[in-house]
Every structure is written in structure tokens, then in C-alpha cells.
Scaffold this active site. Structure first.
Site, PDB file in Angstrom:
ATOM      1  CD  GLU A 213      -2.997  -0.820  -0.017  1.00 57.53           C
ATOM      2  OE1 GLU A 213      -3.301   0.351  -0.355  1.00 57.53           O
ATOM      3  OE2 GLU A 213      -3.428  -1.819  -0.612  1.00 57.53           O
TER       4      GLU A 213
ATOM      5  CB  CYS B 112       1.684  -2.788  -7.595  1.00 59.40           C
ATOM      6  SG  CYS B 112      -0.053  -2.682  -7.163  1.00 59.40           S
TER       7      CYS B 112
ATOM      8  CD  GLU C  60       5.885  -8.653  -7.083  1.00 61.07           C
ATOM      9  OE1 GLU C  60       6.112  -8.364  -8.281  1.00 61.07           O
ATOM     10  OE2 GLU C  60       5.046  -8.052  -6.381  1.00 61.07           O
TER      11      GLU C  60
ATOM     12  CG  HIS D 179       2.074  -7.625  -8.183  1.00 64.58           C
ATOM     13  ND1 HIS D 179       2.776  -6.829  -7.308  1.00 64.58           N
ATOM     14  CD2 HIS D 179       0.793  -7.202  -8.133  1.00 64.58           C
ATOM     15  CE1 HIS D 179       1.950  -5.959  -6.755  1.00 64.58           C
ATOM     16  NE2 HIS D 179       0.743  -6.154  -7.240  1.00 64.58           N
TER      17      HIS D 179
ATOM     18  CB  ILE E 130      -2.864  -7.571  -6.521  1.00 64.99           C
ATOM     19  CG1 ILE E 130      -2.224  -8.902  -6.935  1.00 64.99           C
ATOM     20  CG2 ILE E 130      -3.626  -7.696  -5.197  1.00 64.99           C
ATOM     21  CD1 ILE E 130      -3.138 -10.082  -6.978  1.00 64.99           C
TER      22      ILE E 130
END
Lengths: 228, 297
Positions: A63, A94, A205, A203, A157
Site C-alpha cells: 500500500e 504496483c 514477483e 507483479h 492485484i
């Protein structure tokens, strides 16, 4: 001679261990591909840990509002200065993309690190229920070479969007094609690079595919010899 | 729709991965949610009552009123979670339709089904579930949970049960890691879990999903203790808004999750925090919530 690359992963909050593991995997893959390279990975939690010894930095997903809470006592200024050095390479995924964008659509644009001439929009596909995975198209030839083809898997996400690319010097590396996502009228850039800063809305990862981490390590290695 | 897949396990567990190194805070209204977001919470849990008040007022505790949940969702940009009763799949369906980012199938609410947990696989919304030990954790994961948390006694301000559960989970993982294949089969029977999940856990040396601490955490030191035991992040309930200075305590707990290995920073953030919530000794509990699990035999 072995090229030694020292990279930091910002470990304030979010999926930083996943980046550490992907970097380790990418290092092994690069060695198998006969690159004479050694990667040292550091977790960065305080401003003093982000110093000239490092060649690369990853700002992970998580976040952005949480990470901003920790940008005090000169940490934000240090991040700004460090990421602008031409002999360093930075990658934000992100939340990392949000922090590295020069413009943000709505919301609180304070405490931005900035550096990339794009306008981003947070949670732009909706809430978690709209999170998705989809194949993506690689446009960059070096990435295509590393991946061995021109696609990769994108995991999004509560992802941000790159609403607009605001400078000619921003290079689009990858897009989500219009055919893939019902709400998209056009191909949408999901990873871009401007000089020494790369950002992606998805993402790598989490996907198990190391092509983006290999690319990151190679970019950080090349820039070691650049003038700061 | 083209190639896009929503609600896959990768996407559900990926959400949990993004909350790692963070603090999820219980809130009962939009105002508290904003305080939590500003303090650096990585998500909020929307509730009608914090666990300490559920204990105080008694009665049947149910899913929160959708009005409160949607007001909280509108107030913040960080993810919003909400609780459904154990086994109450209709509450979970309602929460999914509201668009909450994660559903907590929670022992803090009164159990709705003493035989069965919710089948979490068909949901596109990820679930978090409580667990006291490795068996319970892997049973919930096999039902589709994308995240696990300890089942410390919520609303007590006493961390002892969360510590017991974290210790148990990591001890049993270490035991599984040391076992040969024959032993793993009988261990799977002993702790009543699918062998494949146990094998995967033993190989990884950790749970196959994110694991948080929850229940009774009240201070930055509590956060550090659980993080050092191996959890990926923490839930804090009554501990924040039942203390004398919620904002300051929330900020301190947020710092503690990131800097859990640094006692100097922990001392700094613990300095002059004001009164913590008044705790309850777990030996004197009228109702023990941690044992709430649908029958496993």
C-alpha cells in the site's frame, strides 16, 4: 571478470520477500545463461541503508499510503536524490509505480518520489474482486530476448493504471492488449521505462517467471559504469 | 472477455501477499477507518463492535450491517475486510456482493455451523481464517483460505494465546520438515490434513499462504514478538481504539511491524504512548473463542 551487482529491496511493507526470492532465482538463471554476474540483495528499511553502495532498488507492491508513512527524517529526499542518479536503476511494481509517477489522478499526491513522466490512477480496475491475471505483450526487444518469446504473465492485484504517458522519453515495455480485457478499448501500457527508472502496474514477483528480474539485474549492472 | 482470469487462487493469495509487513486495524465507522488509513494501516476490518465490546455485551455476534461496511469502503482507499460467522456462507456471499476485499471467517463472531466451515473455493473474494496449529491452518487452506492468522483471544489485550498458536504452527512445520515420507503420511493422519498440502508445507518450510498474528496484541513490543516468531504481519483489534491515544498507538504499531528487529526504534515508538487497553487475564475468560472450529472427524 565477475560483475558484482548490489541491489536493495525497499522492505517497509508489502511483497518484498517475493522480490528477494525472484532476484535469487533470476541470478541463477542468468548464470545458467553464461552471464558472469553476482547479485547481492539487501532489505532497505531506513534511509541510511539506501546509499551509494547500491546499484539497483526495487520498490515493491503493497500500500503506497503505508510506505509514505515511513518517508520521514529525510528518507523521501534521499529516495528522490538516489533514484535520479544516472548510475543507478530503480524498478517500482504496483504501489512502487504509484510512488514513482510524476502525476497522480485524484487522491493525495503528496510524498511522491516521482521520476517517471506518467499519470497514474490508483485501484483503477476496481476492488480485489476485479483483480486478475492475463497474458501480456512484451514490446521491448531485450525483454523478448530474455523471455524467449513476446509474452509474459501479468498478475494485477488492485492494480493502478498508467492513465497517460506524458513524455516522448518514456518507453513502453509491455502492454495489456485490448482483446484481453473487456473494459479496455485500446492496448494499455502496463510497464514503462524512462532512462533509469522502470515501473510496472503488475507483479512479476508473483508469477514465477524471472524475465523482469533478469532484465532489472542486467540494467543495474550496465549502469554501474555510468556517470552519476 | 478475453484472456483475463479473475478470482484465481494466484490472484486471491496475491492479495494477501500485498498486505505483508502491514497492520490490519479493526474499525467500527468511517471516522475510525480514516484514522487507521492516515496512521498507516495496510487494510481495515469493518466491524459493528470491536471484540472487547462483543465480550462485554455478549449475545449473538453476526456479520456487520452492510451500511457500516459500505460507509467504511467509501471512506478509505486501502482494502476493507469484513467478518462472516464460521460456516455462514450466506453472510460471505453478501460480503462478496458488497465488494469487500477479503472475508474473515471468524471465531470472534458466534458460530453458525458447528459441523462445517465455508467452502471458500468458489468465491472470487479471498478468505482469511484463524488457526491454533498446523492442522487447523492446513484444513482451512484446503477449504480455499488464501491467508491464515492466529486465533489469539481477541478483545483481551493479552497476547499469550497468539504466541501459543504461532509457536505451535512453526514448531509443527519444523517437525514436518525433518520427517521422511513414511512419517509425513502418519503425521498427516495425526493432524487431520491432506497429505499433499502437508508435503508442500514441509518442502517450503512455511505455510503455503501468508500468515498473520491476531488476537490480544496491544503494544509495539507485542508486534515485534510475533513478527520475530515468524508471522508476516498483524491484525490489531480492540488494542488501538480502546487505548487512551489511538492515533499515536496506531502509528507506533505500524512502525513496529516494519522495524520489528530493531529494539532502538521499538523503544522510540513505545515512548509515552499513554494507557494501553485494560487487559483481561485469559484464565478468567467466560468464553474461549479460539476453540471454535467446526468438527473435524
Amino acid at each position: 571478470m565477475t560483475t558484482k551487482v548490489k541491489v536493495g529491496v525497499l522492505a517497509i511493507q508489502g511483497a518484498f520477500i517475493e522480490h528477494v526470492h525472484s532476484l535469487q532465482k533470476a541470478e541463477n538463471t542468468l548464470k545458467l545463461k553464461k552471464h558472469d554476474i553476482e547479485v547481492q540483495i539487501m532489505e532497505i528499511r531506513t534511509s541510511d541503508q539506501l546509499n551509494d553502495n547500491l546499484n539497483g532498488l526495487i520498490i515493491p507492491g503493497g500500500e503506497s499510503t503505508v510506505m509514505k508513512r515511513h518517508f520521514e527524517n529525510g528518507f523521501l529526499e534521499n529516495l528522490k536524490d538516489w533514484t535520479r542518479l544516472k548510475n543507478k536503476f530503480t524498478w517500482g511494481t504496483c504501489a512502487g509505480l504509484i510512488l514513482l509517477s510524476n502525476q497522480m489522478d485524484g487522491g493525495n499526491s503528496e510524498l511522491q518520489i516521482g521520476g517517471v513522466d506518467i499519470t497514474c490512477s490508483r485501484n483503477a480496475y476496481g476492488r480485489q474482486i476485479n483483480s486478475f491475471e492475463s497474458p501480456l505483450h512484451l514490446l521491448d526487444s531485450q525483454l523478448q530476448n530474455i523471455a524467449g518469446n513476446n509474452t509474459c504473465l501479468g498478475i494485477f492485484i488492485r492494480a493502478p493504471k498508467i492513465k497517460s504517458v506524458d513524455s516522448q522519453s518514456v518507453n513502453v515495455l509491455c502492454h495489456l492488449s485490448a482483446a484481453s480485457h473487456e473494459n479496455n478499448a485500446v492496448d494499455e501500457p502496463v510497464a514503462v521505462c524512462q532512462e533509469n527508472i522502470m515501473v510496472s502496474t503488475f507483479h512479476p514477483e508473483l508469477s514465477g517467471d524471472t524475465c523482469w528480474h533478469e532484465y532489472f539485474i542486467l540494467q543495474a549492472a550496465v549502469r554501474k559504469s555510468f556517470q552519476a | 472477455m478475453g484472456d483475463v482470469k479473475t478470482g484465481s487462487f494466484t490472484v486471491k493469495s496475491g492479495f494477501a501477499q500485498m498486505t505483508k509487513g502491514g497492520l490490519v486495524m479493526d474499525v467500527i465507522n468511517a471516522e475510525q477507518a480514516k484514522i487507521a488509513e492516515a496512521a498507516g494501516a495496510c487494510a481495515v476490518m469493518a466491524l459493528e463492535r470491536v471484540p472487547a465490546d462483543i465480550r462485554k455485551f455478549g449475545g449473538v455476534a453476526r456479520m456487520t450491517d452492510p451500511k457500516i461496511i459500505t460507509e467504511i469502503m467509501a471512506a478509505v482507499t486501502i482494502p476493507v475486510m469484513a467478518k462472516a460467522r464460521i460456516g455462514h456462507f450466506a453472510e460471505a456471499q453478501i460480503l462478496e456482493s458488497l465488494g469487500v476485499d477479503m472475508i474473515d471467517e471468524s471465531e470472534v463472531l458466534t458460530m453458525a455451523d458447528e459441523e462445517n466451515h465455508i467452502d471458500k473455493q468458489p468465491f472470487k473474494t479471498p478468505f482469511v481464517c484463524g488457526a491454533r496449529n498446523l492442522g487447523e491452518a492446513l484444513r482451512r487452506i484446503s477449504e480455499g483460505a488464501a491467508m491464515i492468522r492466529t486465533k489469539g483471544e481477541a478483545g483481551t489485550g493479552n497476547v499469550v494465546e497468539a504466541v501459543r498458536h504461532a509457536r505451535a504452527i512453526y514448531r509443527q512445520i519444523r517437525q514436518a520438515k525433518a520427517m521422511n515420507p513414511e512419517e509425513l503420511y502418519s503425521f498427516a493422519k495425526e493432524i487431520q490434513v491432506p497429505i499433499d498440502l502437508l508435503k508442500k508445507t514441509a518442502e517450503l518450510g512455511r505455510l503455503p499462504v501468508v500468515n498473520f498474528a491476531a488476537g490480544g496484541l496491544a503494544t509495539p513490543a507485542d508486534v515485534s514478538l510475533l513478527m520475530q516468531l515468524g508471522v508476516d504481519g498483524v491484525f490489531v483489534g480492540s488494542g488501538i481504539f480502546k487505548s487512551s491515544n489511538p492515533t499515536k498507538r496506531a502509528q507506533a504499531m505500524v512502525k513496529a511491524v516494519t522495524h520489528y528487529k530493531d529494539p532502538k526504534i521499538l523503544a522510540d515508538v513505545s515512548y509515552d504512548l499513554g494507557e494501553p487497553m485494560v487487559g483481561i487475564n485469559c484464565d478468567n475468560l467466560k468464553e474461549v473463542w479460539a476453540t471454535r472450529e467446526a468438527k473435524t472427524d
